[in-house]
Design a protein around this motif. Structure first.
Motif, PDB file in Angstrom:
ATOM      1  N   GLY A 112      -0.608  -0.016   3.671  1.00  0.00           N
ATOM      2  CA  GLY A 112       0.037  -1.320   3.636  1.00  0.00           C
ATOM      3  C   GLY A 112       0.761  -1.688   4.910  1.00  0.00           C
ATOM      4  O   GLY A 112       1.988  -1.702   4.960  1.00  0.00           O
ATOM      5  N   TYR A 113       0.009  -2.010   5.977  1.00  0.00           N
ATOM      6  CA  TYR A 113       0.635  -2.358   7.260  1.00  0.00           C
ATOM      7  C   TYR A 113       1.421  -3.656   7.185  1.00  0.00           C
ATOM      8  O   TYR A 113       2.396  -3.845   7.900  1.00  0.00           O
ATOM      9  N   GLY A 114       1.002  -4.585   6.351  1.00  0.00           N
ATOM     10  CA  GLY A 114       1.725  -5.845   6.221  1.00  0.00           C
ATOM     11  C   GLY A 114       1.340  -6.899   7.227  1.00  0.00           C
ATOM     12  O   GLY A 114       1.955  -7.968   7.271  1.00  0.00           O
ATOM     13  N   ASP A 115       0.323  -6.619   8.080  1.00  0.00           N
ATOM     14  CA  ASP A 115      -0.087  -7.626   9.058  1.00  0.00           C
ATOM     15  C   ASP A 115      -0.820  -8.788   8.392  1.00  0.00           C
ATOM     16  O   ASP A 115      -0.739  -9.930   8.848  1.00  0.00           O
ATOM     17  N   VAL A 116      -1.555  -8.498   7.310  1.00  0.00           N
ATOM     18  CA  VAL A 116      -2.163  -9.551   6.490  1.00  0.00           C
ATOM     19  C   VAL A 116      -1.807  -9.264   5.036  1.00  0.00           C
ATOM     20  O   VAL A 116      -1.874  -8.128   4.583  1.00  0.00           O
TER      21      VAL A 116
END
Length: 219
Positions: free
Chosen positions: A166-170
């Motif tokens: 879950g990098y959170g970039d998208v």
């Protein structure tokens, strides 16, 4: 030993057909989602394939309910079948059961238990990830303030979600997209736990065998 019940015989007879229907469902849905500007006739054909495949799933569910003799209890004891009937995008995951049947010879699995768990988890994650990426892309790419704009973005997000990174970039912004995200997170945790636990158990068995072989006789 093979299940010789009526339900078991039905599953063995229809396994190949249901696998083909599952792949047809996923392929038709993928074309419908990804092929922008598809002629109306092709859209109708894809929809017909989707509903036709779902009809096959519904008939299979009804027949196995009848053959089980369990009545309403069938819904609880076959909760996965019930879930994939309601959410047919999950149906391709059951192709893993066909793979298991192919791997069996004379009623015994050809792969070791740990290898089977890892293989089935990998197949399940791949099929589930592709279906989830399609569903999220369909919901997100035209939504206001969306960050998942291409199918590539959706695949990247799905991989990071299933891997519980879950990098959170998208991220999904629609209610349905976020609901799909919760489901993928739960499945990712379950699949990752299955693979990790099986691999750890295999390592412990290997080290235990090595310890027994290195131990001097009579000690």
């Amino acid at each position: 030993m093979d299940d010789d019940s009526g339900e078991g015989r039905w599953e063995r007879r229809t396994g190949g057909l249901l696998a083909l229907a599952s792949m047809l469902f996923l392929a038709a849905y993928a074309v419908l989602v990804l092929a922008h500007g598809l002629p109306e006739a092709w859209q109708d054909l894809c929809l017909a394939a989707i509903f036709g495949a779902w009809g096959v799933f519904a008939v299979d569910y009804a027949v196995r309910w009848r053959l089980s003799g369990q009545g309403p209890r069938f819904v609880r004891t076959h909760w996965l079948d019930t879930l994939v009937l309601v959410l047919p995008l999950l149906r391709p995951v059951r192709v893993v059961r066909v793979y298991e049947a192919v791997q069996r010879r004379r009623g015994e699995p050809r792969l070791a238990l740990h290898a089977r768990v890892i293989t089935y988890a990998t197949l399940s994650a791949s099929l589930l990830g592709f279906a989830g990426a399609l569903a999220v892309y369909q919901q997100e790419h035209e939504a206001p303030h969306a960050t998942i704009l291409t199918f590539g973005d959706s695949v990247w997000w799905t991989c990071s979600t299933l891997a519980t990174v879950g990098y959170g970039d998208v991220t999904p912004v629609t209610p349905l997209g976020r609901t799909i995200a919760v489901g993928l997170m739960s499945c990712g945790l379950a699949l990752l736990g299955a693979v990790t636990g099986s691999f750890s158990s295999w390592l412990l068995q290997v080290f235990s065998r090595q310890g027994d072989e290195e131990r001097p006789p009579g000690s």
